[in-house]
Design an enzyme around this catalytic site. Structure first.
Site, PDB file in Angstrom:
ATOM      1  CG  ASP A  85      -3.260  -8.232   0.488  1.00  0.00           C
ATOM      2  OD1 ASP A  85      -2.457  -8.563   1.374  1.00  0.00           O
ATOM      3  OD2 ASP A  85      -4.275  -7.542   0.708  1.00  0.00           O
ATOM      4  CG  HIS A 141      -2.028  -0.990   1.158  1.00  0.00           C
ATOM      5  ND1 HIS A 141      -2.847  -1.158   0.055  1.00  0.00           N
ATOM      6  CD2 HIS A 141      -2.431  -1.910   2.076  1.00  0.00           C
ATOM      7  CE1 HIS A 141      -3.701  -2.135   0.291  1.00  0.00           C
ATOM      8  NE2 HIS A 141      -3.472  -2.608   1.507  1.00  0.00           N
ATOM      9  CG  ASP A 169      -5.326  -9.815   3.321  1.00  0.00           C
ATOM     10  OD1 ASP A 169      -5.022 -10.299   2.217  1.00  0.00           O
ATOM     11  OD2 ASP A 169      -5.056  -8.634   3.626  1.00  0.00           O
ATOM     12  CG  HIS A 192      -6.791  -4.963   1.564  1.00  0.00           C
ATOM     13  ND1 HIS A 192      -6.271  -5.837   2.492  1.00  0.00           N
ATOM     14  CD2 HIS A 192      -7.950  -4.493   2.085  1.00  0.00           C
ATOM     15  CE1 HIS A 192      -7.075  -5.901   3.535  1.00  0.00           C
ATOM     16  NE2 HIS A 192      -8.105  -5.094   3.309  1.00  0.00           N
TER      17      HIS A 192
END
Length: 292
Positions: free
Chosen positions: A148, A111, A229, A150
């Site tokens: 991931d 990120h 995740d 995200h």
């Protein structure tokens, strides 16, 4: 990052304990991560970004750079080692000391944008490693795979428009950080998945979207932003992946690496916040990487 924060030291303890319990820890060579040099970091982040984070580092207690991303007195060193791990792994793989490597690092990185820490991330570990492969080792084509839950907005920010890099990702959408779908650059292969998507949708994304692009690109090295995740037990997201899905994807990438990349893969830990599913998923990932 503070009491009850999901990005916690127990994540790495859970992984290590699982490898020992499964009796596979002895199959791996272990390396301590060195500190990333400023030269390595500056290939991705401007000096102002490094200075901002270093200045924010507290002498005691915890400071927040945003509501999700906090620093304690040891965070600066930990972030340097997380980024340094990827560069060291690249050197080991390029030096034929190992075929591939997995970096069990904290904090994560995908990120972190060029000029903005966010989402538990300070430096973009996978971007620093990929740029190290390009600059220090002369590679002309590297692929970054991000599974991931995200979207890896930071990695996309670092490499959008860079023809030396092909980034292929899946991510839950709409979901934090609410990016990845608005006119991505030509070297981005983003596949958003709706909440509730599972192994079938993930495998379709890999075979129908990623693989045609990767086969055409012929990467000389493959990097994996390995976030777990998206597992169905992980309440940080809403995907329904299983250990066998991560293992299958890793196997497909191993085949690709054998064809184009001299088996060179560097995988770096990103998300995964329920200890049991994180440990099992990393174990499945490592079993395939190590051909166990």
């Amino acid at each position: 990052m503070g009491t009850h924060h999901p990005e916690c030291p127990q994540r790495l303890t859970a992984i290590n304990d699982h490898l020992i319990a499964q009796g596979i820890d002895a199959y791996f060579n272990y390396h301590d991560a060195p500190l990333a040099s400023f030269e390595q970091l500056l290939r991705v982040h401007p000096a102002s970004h490094l200075e901002r984070i270093k200045r924010a580092s507290p002498s005691h207690g915890i400071v927040h750079l945003d509501p999700d991303t906090a620093m304690n007195p040891h965070t600066w060193q930990a972030a340097l080692r997380a980024a340094g791990a990827g560069c060291h792994a690249v050197d080991l793989v390029m030096g034929h000391e190992c075929e591939n490597a997995f970096c069990a690092v904290r904090p994560p990185g995908h990120h972190a944008e060029r000029t903005n820490p966010m989402g538990f991330c300070f430096f973009n570990n996978i971007a620093v490693a990929a740029r190290h492969a390009i600059v220090a080792h002369g590679l002309e084509r590297v692929a970054i795979i991000d599974f991931d839950v995200h979207h890896g907005n930071g990695t996309e920010d670092c490499f959008a428009g860079d023809e030396r890099v092909l980034m292929c990702s899946i991510f839950q959408h709409p979901f934090y950080p609410y990016s990845g779908t608005d006119r991505p650059a030509a070297n981005m292969c983003n596949v958003p998945l709706a909440a509730g998507s599972g192994g079938e949708e993930f495998r379709d994304a890999v075979t129908q979207a990623w693989m045609p692009r990767l086969l055409k690109f012929k990467p000389q090295m493959i990097f994996i932003s390995a976030g777990f995740d998206g597992h169905y037990e992980d309440d940080m997201g809403g995907l329904k992946l299983l250990e066998k899905d991560y293992a299958w994807c890793t196997e497909e990438l191993m085949k690709l690496a054998a064809e184009f990349s001299e088996k060179r893969i560097v995988s770096m830990l990103e998300g995964g916040y329920v200890m049991t599913s994180l440990a099992r998923s990393v174990g499945a990932h490592l079993r395939i990487l190590a051909d166990l």
